[in-house]
Design a protein around this motif. Sequence first.
Motif, PDB file in Angstrom:
ATOM      1  N   ARG A 142     -47.895  -5.594 -49.043  1.00 56.20           N
ATOM      2  CA  ARG A 142     -47.081  -4.403 -49.288  1.00 56.20           C
ATOM      3  C   ARG A 142     -46.792  -4.253 -50.783  1.00 56.20           C
ATOM      4  O   ARG A 142     -46.810  -3.149 -51.327  1.00 56.20           O
ATOM      5  N   LYS A 146     -49.868  -2.987 -52.487  1.00 55.65           N
ATOM      6  CA  LYS A 146     -50.060  -1.574 -52.180  1.00 55.65           C
ATOM      7  C   LYS A 146     -49.101  -0.712 -52.997  1.00 55.65           C
ATOM      8  O   LYS A 146     -49.481   0.339 -53.519  1.00 55.65           O
ATOM      9  N   THR A 147     -47.857  -1.173 -53.139  1.00 56.84           N
ATOM     10  CA  THR A 147     -46.867  -0.429 -53.911  1.00 56.84           C
ATOM     11  C   THR A 147     -47.279  -0.335 -55.377  1.00 56.84           C
ATOM     12  O   THR A 147     -47.160   0.713 -56.016  1.00 56.84           O
TER      13      THR A 147
END
Length: 297
Positions: A33, A36-37
């Motif tokens: 995550r 991805k951020t």
Amino acid sequence: MRLFLAVAREQSLSAAGKVLRLDPATLGRRMARLEKTLQVALFVKSPQGYALTEAGSQFLERAAVVERAMRGVAVGAIAQSDTLTGQIRLGAPDGCANFLLPQICAAIGRDNPGLDIQIVALPRVFNLTRREADMAIGVSAPTAGRLVVRQVTQYRLHLAASQEYLATHGPINDLASLKDHRMVGYIPDMIFDRELDYLADLGAGRVALASNSVSVQVNMVRQGAGVGVVHDFSLPFAPGVQRILTDAVSLKRAFYLIRHADDARNERLARFASLMTAGLRAEVARLETLSETDLHP
């Protein structure tokens, strides 16, 4: 960011999960995550663990700055409860113990005034089953015993000689000419790990000046005794010594952190191991950078 720092320092989800008391699968999802951020790959994933990409290394530097700032927010009671205390004994080969661990452990000691750190510097493999040390640094990964082993960092070695020696004996232009020079290295029958048998791999022949101690070998080279294979991280401590034949000989080895499996849930030892391994990676990188210049600490 705290989770990222743990994975970056431990180089595996399982090891970081133990430090954080978090399930590795959950930790893996959090790292995915984060990537991805940020829209960038922070890790190279492999069966050996999580290695930082170049972007990950840059993010680690920034994250460490934030971490230090957050630790300084409440110096009082938080600092009192967050410090390590008691005694920890660390076994290490003498090259690591002489050129790397003093400055690393000094920094850890400054931040943890109640902690007593003992460095046992011996040119041999430590027996953690017999509790010779709480943890050890090795130059190869042991395969026997109830041990938890992980690679901490790689380091480089090159042939080197003092400027005085080269001025007296002339330049060394190729490996074949080594047979005409006095070689400095390990005592052959006291090499405790195959990874340390550098000169045999080079076909250098007779070792005229030998010691079972890396620091003694470096000092013999520094005194103009001959040519030897030396750690790049030792060169900043040996002014007047320079690398030679770097295109022909460039060796890589690694340091491994070795812990007893029974200590896997010991939070105190895990915290010390995390600090020590992060310091070891940073110090090897710093000194190897210095070794490529004329600067000395």
